[in-house]
Motif scaffolding. Structure first.
Motif, PDB file in Angstrom:
ATOM      1  N   GLY A   1       6.161   6.391   5.655  1.00 57.98           N
ATOM      2  CA  GLY A   1       6.020   7.686   4.843  1.00 57.98           C
ATOM      3  C   GLY A   1       5.128   7.373   3.568  1.00 57.98           C
ATOM      4  O   GLY A   1       5.191   8.058   2.502  1.00 57.98           O
ATOM      5  N   VAL A   2       4.254   6.288   3.556  1.00 57.35           N
ATOM      6  CA  VAL A   2       3.372   6.017   2.409  1.00 57.35           C
ATOM      7  C   VAL A   2       2.603   7.183   2.055  1.00 57.35           C
ATOM      8  O   VAL A   2       1.750   7.645   2.961  1.00 57.35           O
ATOM      9  N   ALA A   3       2.576   7.744   0.999  1.00 53.54           N
ATOM     10  CA  ALA A   3       1.547   8.688   0.450  1.00 53.54           C
ATOM     11  C   ALA A   3       1.118   8.299  -1.153  1.00 53.54           C
ATOM     12  O   ALA A   3       1.882   7.879  -1.869  1.00 53.54           O
ATOM     13  N   GLY A   4       0.096   8.613  -1.458  1.00 51.90           N
ATOM     14  CA  GLY A   4      -0.377   8.586  -2.941  1.00 51.90           C
ATOM     15  C   GLY A   4      -0.943   9.838  -3.551  1.00 51.90           C
ATOM     16  O   GLY A   4      -1.469  10.574  -2.872  1.00 51.90           O
ATOM     17  N   PHE A   5      -0.949   9.768  -4.938  1.00 51.41           N
ATOM     18  CA  PHE A   5      -1.467  10.926  -5.537  1.00 51.41           C
ATOM     19  C   PHE A   5      -1.577  10.489  -7.126  1.00 51.41           C
ATOM     20  O   PHE A   5      -1.110   9.514  -7.619  1.00 51.41           O
ATOM     21  N   SER A   6      -2.434  11.154  -7.659  1.00 52.36           N
ATOM     22  CA  SER A   6      -3.035  10.955  -8.911  1.00 52.36           C
ATOM     23  C   SER A   6      -2.877  12.193  -9.993  1.00 52.36           C
ATOM     24  O   SER A   6      -2.895  13.093  -9.497  1.00 52.36           O
ATOM     25  N   THR A   7      -2.645  11.661 -11.195  1.00 53.74           N
ATOM     26  CA  THR A   7      -2.738  12.820 -12.202  1.00 53.74           C
ATOM     27  C   THR A   7      -3.915  12.803 -13.133  1.00 53.74           C
ATOM     28  O   THR A   7      -4.607  12.253 -12.964  1.00 53.74           O
ATOM     29  N   ARG A   8      -3.956  14.144 -13.540  1.00 52.99           N
ATOM     30  CA  ARG A   8      -4.996  14.505 -14.102  1.00 52.99           C
ATOM     31  C   ARG A   8      -5.351  13.671 -15.500  1.00 52.99           C
ATOM     32  O   ARG A   8      -6.521  13.491 -16.088  1.00 52.99           O
TER      33      ARG A   8
ATOM     34  N   ALA B   1      -0.704   1.957   5.804  1.00 51.75           N
ATOM     35  CA  ALA B   1      -1.768   2.361   5.009  1.00 51.75           C
ATOM     36  C   ALA B   1      -1.875   3.999   4.611  1.00 51.75           C
ATOM     37  O   ALA B   1      -1.574   4.825   5.708  1.00 51.75           O
ATOM     38  N   ALA B   2      -2.461   4.265   3.514  1.00 42.05           N
ATOM     39  CA  ALA B   2      -2.733   5.723   3.014  1.00 42.05           C
ATOM     40  C   ALA B   2      -3.832   5.650   2.364  1.00 42.05           C
ATOM     41  O   ALA B   2      -4.025   4.696   1.564  1.00 42.05           O
ATOM     42  N   VAL B   3      -4.731   6.623   2.155  1.00 45.81           N
ATOM     43  CA  VAL B   3      -5.749   6.991   1.297  1.00 45.81           C
ATOM     44  C   VAL B   3      -5.594   8.093   0.497  1.00 45.81           C
ATOM     45  O   VAL B   3      -5.165   9.227   0.899  1.00 45.81           O
ATOM     46  N   PHE B   4      -6.066   7.833  -0.863  1.00 51.77           N
ATOM     47  CA  PHE B   4      -6.058   9.030  -1.884  1.00 51.77           C
ATOM     48  C   PHE B   4      -6.981   8.691  -2.844  1.00 51.77           C
ATOM     49  O   PHE B   4      -7.851   7.904  -2.461  1.00 51.77           O
ATOM     50  N   PHE B   5      -7.033   9.501  -3.788  1.00 54.44           N
ATOM     51  CA  PHE B   5      -8.051   9.525  -4.604  1.00 54.44           C
ATOM     52  C   PHE B   5      -7.652   9.720  -6.181  1.00 54.44           C
ATOM     53  O   PHE B   5      -6.846  10.354  -6.465  1.00 54.44           O
ATOM     54  N   SER B   6      -8.295   8.838  -7.063  1.00 50.30           N
ATOM     55  CA  SER B   6      -8.048   8.873  -8.406  1.00 50.30           C
ATOM     56  C   SER B   6      -8.489  10.339  -9.006  1.00 50.30           C
ATOM     57  O   SER B   6      -9.109  11.109  -8.362  1.00 50.30           O
ATOM     58  N   ALA B   7      -8.134  10.404 -10.258  1.00 50.88           N
ATOM     59  CA  ALA B   7      -8.512  11.832 -11.086  1.00 50.88           C
ATOM     60  C   ALA B   7     -10.084  11.831 -11.192  1.00 50.88           C
ATOM     61  O   ALA B   7     -10.612  12.963 -11.179  1.00 50.88           O
ATOM     62  N   ASP B   8     -10.714  10.706 -11.065  1.00 53.38           N
ATOM     63  CA  ASP B   8     -11.945  10.622 -11.101  1.00 53.38           C
ATOM     64  C   ASP B   8     -12.872  10.646  -9.861  1.00 53.38           C
ATOM     65  O   ASP B   8     -14.224  10.466  -9.828  1.00 53.38           O
ATOM     66  N   GLY B   9     -11.910  10.758  -8.966  1.00 50.27           N
ATOM     67  CA  GLY B   9     -12.623  10.889  -7.340  1.00 50.27           C
ATOM     68  C   GLY B   9     -12.877   9.467  -6.822  1.00 50.27           C
ATOM     69  O   GLY B   9     -13.560   9.415  -5.864  1.00 50.27           O
TER      70      GLY B   9
END
Length: 217
Positions: A187-194, A126-134
Motif C-alpha cells: 500500500g505505498v502511496a505518496g502526497f505532498s503539502t502546499r 512502487a508509487a508515483v506522486f508529485f511535489s507541490a511544484d509539480g
C-alpha cells in the motif's frame, strides 16, 4: 507450409497476432489518458512490453524495447503536470526506467537508477506522486527492503529532460536520526503539502499505517 520455417534447430511456427497484442494474465499493466489519447502499456504472453493506443477511434499497437531491460514486474503510467505528456515508470531487470509515451506509438526511456550517485534501484511497492511544484517523485523499496525515493530535479535545457536525484530514506532520514523503520508490507502511496513537504504512507506487516516525510533541500 502454413508459414512455418525449417531451421537446423527445428521448425519455427508463425506467431499468432492475437498473442503478440494481448496482455499476459497477472502481468503488470497501466493505463493513462492524455488529452485525446488513451495509452495502455503492459506485457504480452511472450514477455514483450507492448503499447496499445486509441486516438479519435483509431487503435494502434507497438512493441517497446528502447531503454527497457528484462520483463517488468511493475508499471505505473501518469501525466506529468508540467508538460501534460504521458509517461511510464517500469521496474524491470533490476532497474527503474522512466520514459515518455509518444502519441502514435513509441517510448523514450531512461534507466534513472543507473545515473551516477543514485540510491539502489526500487524493485517493489512502487508509487508515483508529485511535489507541490509539480516534480515527479517515485517511491518504493529496494532489494533490502529500504524505502527509496527518486525525484526530479531541474530542467536540462539542452535535452528538455530533467536531472534526477534520490535518497535512501531508511538510512539517511530514519536510521541517521535513531528512528525505527517499520518494513513496508503493502500500500505505498505518496502526497505532498502546499508548504513543500513530501510524505510516503504505507502499511506495515501488522496492517498499521506508517508515514515517512521529508523536506527537500
Amino acid at each position: 507450409d502454413g508459414g512455418r520455417i525449417l531451421t537446423t534447430g527445428g521448425v519455427l511456427e508463425p506467431l499468432d497476432e492475437a498473442v503478440v497484442w494481448s496482455l499476459a494474465e497477472a502481468a503488470p499493466v497501466a493505463t493513462v489518458i492524455n488529452g485525446a489519447t488513451t495509452s495502455v502499456i503492459g506485457v504480452n504472453p511472450l514477455g514483450d512490453v507492448i503499447l496499445i493506443q486509441e486516438m479519435a477511434g483509431v487503435v494502434s499497437a507497438s512493441r517497446l524495447s528502447f531503454g527497457i531491460v528484462g520483463v517488468p514486474t511493475e508499471i505505473i503510467a501518469y501525466v506529468d503536470p508540467k508538460d501534460g505528456g504521458a509517461y511510464a515508470v517500469l521496474l524491470s531487470g533490476g532497474k527503474v526506467t522512466v520514459g515518455r509515451i509518444h502519441d502514435g506509438g513509441g517510448f523514450s526511456g531512461l534507466a534513472v537508477s543507473d545515473l551516477p550517485g543514485m540510491a539502489p534501484a526500487i524493485v517493489d511497492h512502487a508509487a508515483v506522486f508529485f511535489s507541490a511544484d509539480g516534480r515527479v517523485l517515485i517511491a518504493g523499496t529496494d532489494a533490502s527492503g529500504d524505502l527509496i525515493l527518486y525525484y526530479q530535479g531541474d530542467l536540462v535545457p539542452a535535452t528538455g529532460g530533467y536531472f534526477w536525484g534520490s535518497s535512501n530514506l531508511t538510512e539517511a532520514h530514519l536510521a541517521a536520526r535513531g528512528q525505527l523503520f517499520e518494513p513496508v508490507a503493502s500500500g505505498v502511496a505518496g502526497f505532498s503539502t502546499r508548504w513543500g513537504t513530501d510524505h510516503i504512507a504505507y502499511l506495515d506487516a501488522q496492517g498499521r499505517i506508517q508515514i515517512v516525510w521529508w523536506a527537500p533541500g
